[in-house]
Each structure stands twice: as structure tokens, then as C-alpha cells.
Design a protein around this motif. Structure first.
Motif, PDB file in Angstrom:
ATOM      1  N   HIS A   1       0.816  -1.212   0.000  1.00  0.00           N
ATOM      2  CA  HIS A   1       0.000   0.000   0.000  1.00  0.00           C
ATOM      3  C   HIS A   1       0.857   1.274   0.000  1.00  0.00           C
TER       4      HIS A   1
ATOM      5  N   SER B   1       1.799   7.248  12.429  1.00  0.00           N
ATOM      6  CA  SER B   1       1.023   6.731  11.296  1.00  0.00           C
ATOM      7  C   SER B   1       0.459   7.901  10.510  1.00  0.00           C
ATOM      8  N   GLY B   2      -0.139   7.594   9.377  1.00  0.00           N
ATOM      9  CA  GLY B   2      -0.733   8.635   8.545  1.00  0.00           C
ATOM     10  C   GLY B   2      -1.923   9.293   9.222  1.00  0.00           C
ATOM     11  N   ALA B   3      -2.816   8.474   9.766  1.00  0.00           N
ATOM     12  CA  ALA B   3      -4.005   9.019  10.417  1.00  0.00           C
ATOM     13  C   ALA B   3      -3.596   9.941  11.565  1.00  0.00           C
TER      14      ALA B   3
ATOM     15  N   ASN C   1      -2.472  13.287  10.258  1.00  0.00           N
ATOM     16  CA  ASN C   1      -3.603  14.152   9.879  1.00  0.00           C
ATOM     17  C   ASN C   1      -4.378  14.638  11.099  1.00  0.00           C
TER      18      ASN C   1
ATOM     19  N   PHE D   1      -9.493  10.243   1.208  1.00  0.00           N
ATOM     20  CA  PHE D   1      -9.180   9.323   2.318  1.00  0.00           C
ATOM     21  C   PHE D   1      -8.078   9.955   3.163  1.00  0.00           C
ATOM     22  N   HIS D   2      -8.342  10.080   4.478  1.00  0.00           N
ATOM     23  CA  HIS D   2      -7.331  10.698   5.342  1.00  0.00           C
ATOM     24  C   HIS D   2      -7.011   9.850   6.575  1.00  0.00           C
ATOM     25  N   GLY D   3      -7.543   8.625   6.663  1.00  0.00           N
ATOM     26  CA  GLY D   3      -7.200   7.781   7.801  1.00  0.00           C
ATOM     27  C   GLY D   3      -8.400   7.498   8.679  1.00  0.00           C
TER      28      GLY D   3
ATOM     29  N   GLU E   1      -5.555  15.747  -0.448  1.00  0.00           N
ATOM     30  CA  GLU E   1      -4.444  14.855  -0.813  1.00  0.00           C
ATOM     31  C   GLU E   1      -3.667  15.451  -1.997  1.00  0.00           C
TER      32      GLU E   1
ATOM     33  N   ILE F   1      -6.497   6.266  -2.564  1.00  0.00           N
ATOM     34  CA  ILE F   1      -7.539   5.230  -2.514  1.00  0.00           C
ATOM     35  C   ILE F   1      -8.690   5.621  -3.448  1.00  0.00           C
TER      36      ILE F   1
ATOM     37  N   ASP G   1      -2.179  16.563   2.460  1.00  0.00           N
ATOM     38  CA  ASP G   1      -1.964  15.182   2.883  1.00  0.00           C
ATOM     39  C   ASP G   1      -1.104  14.504   1.819  1.00  0.00           C
TER      40      ASP G   1
ATOM     41  N   ILE H   1       0.601  11.728   2.477  1.00  0.00           N
ATOM     42  CA  ILE H   1       0.885  10.437   3.106  1.00  0.00           C
ATOM     43  C   ILE H   1       1.130   9.345   2.070  1.00  0.00           C
ATOM     44  N   GLN H   2       0.357   9.371   0.999  1.00  0.00           N
ATOM     45  CA  GLN H   2       0.575   8.386  -0.062  1.00  0.00           C
ATOM     46  C   GLN H   2       1.391   8.979  -1.222  1.00  0.00           C
TER      47      GLN H   2
ATOM     48  N   LYS I   1       3.657   6.539   5.315  1.00  0.00           N
ATOM     49  CA  LYS I   1       3.977   5.490   4.335  1.00  0.00           C
ATOM     50  C   LYS I   1       5.460   5.378   3.936  1.00  0.00           C
TER      51      LYS I   1
HETATM   52  C1  PLP Z   1      -3.795   9.850   1.620  1.00  0.00           C
HETATM   53  C2  PLP Z   1      -3.816   9.053   2.899  1.00  0.00           C
HETATM   54  N1  PLP Z   1      -3.965   9.688   4.073  1.00  0.00           N
HETATM   55  C3  PLP Z   1      -3.974   9.025   5.243  1.00  0.00           C
HETATM   56  C4  PLP Z   1      -3.838   7.646   5.276  1.00  0.00           C
HETATM   57  C5  PLP Z   1      -3.863   6.937   6.603  1.00  0.00           C
HETATM   58  O1  PLP Z   1      -2.607   6.417   6.889  1.00  0.00           O
HETATM   59  P1  PLP Z   1      -2.444   5.268   8.016  1.00  0.00           P
HETATM   60  O2  PLP Z   1      -3.082   4.044   7.463  1.00  0.00           O
HETATM   61  O3  PLP Z   1      -0.947   5.157   8.189  1.00  0.00           O
HETATM   62  O4  PLP Z   1      -3.107   5.756   9.244  1.00  0.00           O
HETATM   63  C6  PLP Z   1      -3.703   6.937   4.076  1.00  0.00           C
HETATM   64  C7  PLP Z   1      -3.621   5.460   4.096  1.00  0.00           C
HETATM   65  O5  PLP Z   1      -3.853   4.795   3.137  1.00  0.00           O
HETATM   66  C8  PLP Z   1      -3.696   7.664   2.857  1.00  0.00           C
HETATM   67  O6  PLP Z   1      -3.578   7.028   1.699  1.00  0.00           O
END
Ligand code: PLP
Length: 385
Positions: free
Chosen positions: A37, A95-97, A100, A123-125, A175, A180, A208, A210-211, A237
Motif C-alpha cells: 500500500h 502513522s498517517g491518520a 492528519n 481518504f485521510h485515515g 491529498e 484510494i 496530505d 501520506i501516499q 507510508k
Molecule cells: C492519503 C492518505 N492519508 C492518510 C492515510 C492513513 O494512513 P495510516 O493508514 O498510516 O493511518 C492513508 C492510508 O492509506 C492515505 O492514503
């Protein structure tokens, strides 16, 4: 105890990783175009990454954020230099969540406001404000539904200005590239105008990444294609290549105070060692450049293939949209061709998120397998016109 069964699983049991490949318990190799992922940025078990974490663990693995940890300072310094955000401040989490969640909290602290602007298909977690800002009611529990979140369509400036002008929003979270959601881009001009509007109405712009960050898009952060400078940038990530870390980069004008944010585990010695190794590999092996070059070549090759409805991508964040669900195609790629791919929210979309040191031979292997399957499908179900 048994496992809380929340994940549908492929019948695949990786026990070893090496570069672009993972290996199952029978030593069968699988080409990894998914990177768990979008997490594996510098390849599986890169020797520098393994050595750096092992050497650090032999010294000290963890102490809390109540002591001096020079590795955090070194990490912030290297990240600033490589990303072009030298003047920003770094908050480390897990972590990503969580990145955020802290970014949204910070925006609310700074502005004194509660509302959040997020986007359709985002998607933000899965933590509270992060999941409330995620356009997916099925993963929001009643406890998450107390946040004041307005979902707007991407790239619609008028609606954005109407919302921002109410002065009730602490943050706009977006993002760099929707992951996702199926690799959907905000227009560069939309980001530029949105950034100006956020400034005008005193709302914090949170990118964001994260990805889409850490070189995946062919720039360090995907929003750097548009030239905007967000107030806050979140990352995770690829940052730790599998070691659980997250980060929040915060503009210099936002002043911290003791207790404003916090975490027990964030920024541990081991996490920093993992992150430093990742940045050193990205730098030494020129991986952001590789993602840009090889990604644009790959997108060009994919665009030549018949049977794909749309190819979307920047660097090594690529989505292929078909006019049929990709479930069987992914199974075929996995079990007959030993290639791991990703899915998206849209069942017709296949996502490619490989390690950033992938080469053309790996890619040709995937393209050939895809052509074989699409040709087979075409012969069995010729299009009716
Ligand atoms: C754009 C984005 N933000 C936040 C997240 C959340 O990250 P995590 O699963 O590390 O909490 C993800 C996870 O897929 C993501 O793709």
C-alpha cells in the motif's frame, strides 16, 4: 485469542523481501508493484536500511520524548533539505491518520475554529477527525460524526470560496494526489487559487502527502508540481519504508508551546534510524528522479496498450481504469504471473505503487502479463459495436 477479522486476505504469505520482490514460504518470488500500500519506497530489506536499524537497536531503541534525541534533529534537517522545506518544523508521530489528526488539531488551535473542508472521494485515515474528513460514511462510527466537515468537489473554486468566506473553517485538507480514490489529481491551478483563498480567509491549508509524498509522484511532494506552499504537510507510508512513522511539517509562522501536541512512541531512536536510512537511500540512489523518469516512460507505454479505458498517474503512482471490475485481473496477475498489484475504491481501477527503485525490466514483465490477459479477455468477449 483469535484475530479480529477485519481484513479480506489474499492467499499469499510473504516471509522475505528483497528489492522489488517478496518471497512466500516456498521461496516463490512475487514482483511487488503495490509496496504494501505505497509504503515500500526504497525496496524491501535494503542493506543500508537493515544495517542502520540494526546498528541503532544495538545502541538504544527507545526512550520517550522527555530527553534529547539528536537523531530527531538530524532527521528534520535532512528532510528539510531533501524536500525543499528547510524553514518548516517537524512533529514526529506513528502513522498517517495520526499525522492528519495532529495537523487538523493544530489548525484548530491556531485559528480557534472548528470546521474542516475536505473533498469528495478523499481518504485521510481512521482516527476521529481524520476519518470524519474521509469521504466514506461506511467507515465512520457515530462517535466520528460530531465533526463539522464540509465535502466539496475537487477543482471547484466557487464553492470553495463560498465556504471559506464564512470564516468558520480551521483547515482545508486535500491529498496531493487522491490515492484510494483512484489516483485523481487536483488541478495545479485549483491548488494555487485554493492556497490564496485559504490565506485570504485565514484557513490553514493541509496537504496530505501520506501516499503521494516521499518522491512517489516524481517530486518530493506531489503538490510541488503546482508550486504552492501549504501551511501544514502530512507524511507517513514511504517515510519509514515499513517502520511505522508519520510526520507533520509545519510552517515557521506557527509557534509551538509545550503540551500542544504529543505522543509516547513518535520519533523514537529506531523510527529515526529507519527514516534517516530512507532519506539517505533516496538521495544516494536518486530515487525521486527515477520515479519521475521511469514513471513517465511507463505511463507512455501503458497508454499504447489496447483495452485500458484510462491511464492516470504521476511518477510511480499510477491507476489503470478498465470497463470491468479488476478483481479477476488482479488474481490472474498474482497467481499466474506472480505480480502483486493494488486496488482502489472504484472496483474497475487497478493501482500501481511500486518501490521507487523499480527498473524497466520489472515493468516490462507486468506490461507483458497485462497484455496477455487483456488479449485473452478480448478474444473471449469481443466488443460489440
Ligand atoms: C492519503 C492518505 N492519508 C492518510 C492515510 C492513513 O494512513 P495510516 O493508514 O498510516 O493511518 C492513508 C492510508 O492509506 C492515505 O492514503
Amino acid at each position: 485469542m483469535k484475530l479480529f477479522d477485519v481484513y479480506p486476505l489474499f492467499d499469499l504469505q510473504p516471509v522475505k523481501g528483497d528489492g522489488i520482490y517478496i518471497y512466500d514460504q516456498n521461496d516463490q518470488a512475487y514482483l511487488d508493484l503495490y509496496g504494501g500500500h505505497a509504503v515500500i519506497s526504497v525496496g524491501h530489506s535494503h542493506p543500508h536500511y537493515v544495517n542502520k536499524i540494526r546498528d541503532q537497536l544495538q545502541k538504544i531503541g527507545f526512550y520517550s520524548n522527555s530527553v534529547i534525541n539528536p537523531l530527531q534533529v538530524e532527521l528534520a534537517d535532512k528532510l528539510g533539505k531533501l524536500s525543499g522545506y528547510e524553514s518548516y518544523q517537524l512533529f514526529l508521530c506513528n502513522s498517517g491518520a495520526e499525522a492528519n489528526e495532529n495537523a487538523l488539531k493544530l489548525a484548530s488551535f491556531v485559528t480557534g475554529r472548528k470546521g474542516i473542508i475536505a473533498f469528495k472521494n478523499s481518504f485521510h485515515g481512521r482516527t476521529s477527525a481524520a476519518v470524519a474528513s474521509t469521504d466514506s460514511p461506511a467507515i465512520q462510527a457515530p462517535v466520528n460524526k460530531n465533526h463539522q466537515v464540509k465535502f466539496l468537489h475537487l477543482n471547484e473554486l466557487n464553492a470553495l470560496e463560498t465556504a471559506l468566506s464564512t470564516l468558520s473553517y480551521c483547515a482545508m485538507i486535500i491529498e496531493g494526489i487522491q490515492g484510494i480514490g483512484g489516483v485523481i489529481f487536483p488541478d495545479d491551478r485549483f491548488l494555487q487559487e485554493a492556497s490564496l483563498l485559504c490565506e485570504k480567509y485565514g484557513t490553514m491549508l493541509i496537504l496530505d502527502e501520506i501516499q503521494s509524498g516521499y518522491g512517489r509522484s516524481g517530486k518530493f511532494f506531489a503538490h510541488q508540481y503546482s508550486g504552492v506552499k501549504p501551511d501544514i504537510i502530512t507524511m507517513a507510508k514511504g517515510m519509514g519504508n515499513g517502520f511505522p512513522v508519520g510526520g507533520v511539517a509545519i510552517k515557521p509562522e506557527i509557534s509551538p508551546h509545550y503540551g500542544m501536541l504529543g505522543t509516547t512512541f513518535g520519533g523514537s531512536y529506531l523510527a529515526c534510524a529507519a527514516c534517516l536510512a530512507v532519506l539517505e537511500i533516496i538521495n544516494d540512489e536518486n530515487l525521486v528522479h527515477n520515479a519521475a523518469e521511469i514513471g513517465s516512460w511507463w505511463i507512455g507505454e501503458l497508454n499504447k496498450l489496447a483495452g485500458i479505458k484510462t491511464v492516470r498517474g504521476r511518477g510511480l503512482m499510477i491507476a489503470l481504469e478498465f470497463d470491468f471490475p479488476v478483481k479477476d485481473l488482479r488474481q490472474f496477475l498474482l497467481f499466474e504471473n506472480k505480480i502483486v498489484t493494488g486496488s482502489a475504491k472504484d472496483p474497475n481501477v487497478l493501482r500501481l505503487l511500486p518501490p521507487l527503485n523499480i527498473n524497466k525490466d520489472h515493468i516490462r514483465k507486468f506490461n507483458d502479463a497485462l497484455v496477455r490477459q487483456l488479449t485473452k479477455k478480448y478474444i473471449t468477449n469481443p466488443p460489440i459495436d
